[in-house]
Design a protein around this motif. Structure first.
Motif, PDB file in Angstrom:
ATOM      1  N   ALA A 167       0.815  -1.218   0.000  1.00  0.00           N
ATOM      2  CA  ALA A 167       0.000   0.000   0.000  1.00  0.00           C
ATOM      3  C   ALA A 167       0.850   1.269   0.000  1.00  0.00           C
ATOM      4  CB  ALA A 167      -0.939   0.017   1.204  1.00  0.00           C
ATOM      5  N   GLY A 168       2.039   1.222   0.572  1.00  0.00           N
ATOM      6  CA  GLY A 168       2.870   2.413   0.765  1.00  0.00           C
ATOM      7  C   GLY A 168       3.105   3.279  -0.453  1.00  0.00           C
ATOM      8  N   PRO A 169       3.599   2.721  -1.567  1.00  0.00           N
ATOM      9  CA  PRO A 169       3.919   3.565  -2.732  1.00  0.00           C
ATOM     10  C   PRO A 169       2.719   4.315  -3.311  1.00  0.00           C
ATOM     11  CG  PRO A 169       4.972   1.429  -2.923  1.00  0.00           C
ATOM     12  CD  PRO A 169       4.041   1.351  -1.754  1.00  0.00           C
ATOM     13  N   GLY A 170       1.524   3.841  -3.098  1.00  0.00           N
ATOM     14  CA  GLY A 170       0.336   4.510  -3.611  1.00  0.00           C
ATOM     15  C   GLY A 170       0.000   5.795  -2.883  1.00  0.00           C
ATOM     16  N   PHE A 171       0.729   6.112  -1.833  1.00  0.00           N
ATOM     17  CA  PHE A 171       0.444   7.291  -1.020  1.00  0.00           C
ATOM     18  C   PHE A 171       1.644   8.228  -0.967  1.00  0.00           C
ATOM     19  CE2 PHE A 171      -2.609   4.146   0.256  1.00  0.00           C
ATOM     20  CZ  PHE A 171      -3.784   4.880   0.368  1.00  0.00           C
ATOM     21  N   GLY A 172       2.283   8.421  -2.128  1.00  0.00           N
ATOM     22  CA  GLY A 172       3.484   9.261  -2.216  1.00  0.00           C
ATOM     23  C   GLY A 172       3.279  10.681  -1.754  1.00  0.00           C
ATOM     24  N   GLU A 173       2.044  11.192  -1.875  1.00  0.00           N
ATOM     25  CA  GLU A 173       1.764  12.556  -1.420  1.00  0.00           C
ATOM     26  C   GLU A 173       1.655  12.621   0.101  1.00  0.00           C
ATOM     27  OE1 GLU A 173      -2.155  10.518  -1.654  1.00  0.00           O
ATOM     28  OE2 GLU A 173      -0.396  10.517  -2.914  1.00  0.00           O
TER      29      GLU A 173
END
Length: 174
Positions: free
Chosen positions: A140-146
């Motif tokens: 899930a982490g990379p999908g929340f770069g912002e």
């Protein structure tokens, strides 16, 4: 304390004022899953937050875990893992550098719990206690770069998994 990694966006200049914040994260493992706050967007945060003025890191771990999850840390089980450093232009004050140092600990919790005492921001994002697999958090982490704190937490779990440091915690009823 061992430096786990540095997240530096390099989106600032050297002449900008630096504002430093200190925080803690508690890695709590039970049955192969990690205690997290899961938001309605599908994001995961390792339990933890800022160290309040006059508060020790140990007090912050115990308080933050209780506030965000309702779980009670067993103080004598708190173990130091390392620290993560973040540097980026402050999102709220564009002429400042946000410098965040997060101290990461492993600990165990009691079987008993109470209702969490989340902030309005956490409630608005639909956060609730969720026992996630390391893979769920990492994927899930990379999908929340912002939201770099979510990426940071995913990177922490990925590093600990790679190094074999996601040791199973035994819960206790002390």
């Amino acid at each position: 304390m061992r430096k786990l990694f540095v997240m530096d966006e390099k989106n600032y200049t050297r002449n900008m004022e630096v504002v430093t914040r200190y925080g803690v994260r508690a890695v709590i493992v039970r049955d192969g899953k990690i205690a997290t706050e899961r938001g309605m967007a599908g994001d995961f945060k390792i339990l933890g937050g800022g160290i309040d003025a006059g508060e020790t890191w140990r007090e912050a771990v115990i308080r933050e875990v209780k506030e965000e999850s309702g779980l009670f840390v067993i103080p004598e089980t708190i173990e130091e893992i390392g620290e993560v450093e973040e540097l980026r232009r402050d999102r709220f004050c564009q002429d400042q550098v946000y410098h965040n140092i997060t101290y990461v600990y492993r600990c165990q919790v009691k079987e008993v719990s109470i209702a969490p005492q989340m902030t309005e921001s956490e409630l608005a994002k639909g956060y609730q206690l969720y026992w996630a697999t390391p893979e769920e958090i990492i994927e899930a982490g990379p999908g929340f770069g912002e939201q770099p704190w979510i990426v940071r937490d995913a990177n922490i779990i990925e590093m600990l998994q790679r190094e074999g440091l996601l040791i199973e915690s035994e819960s206790c009823s002390k």
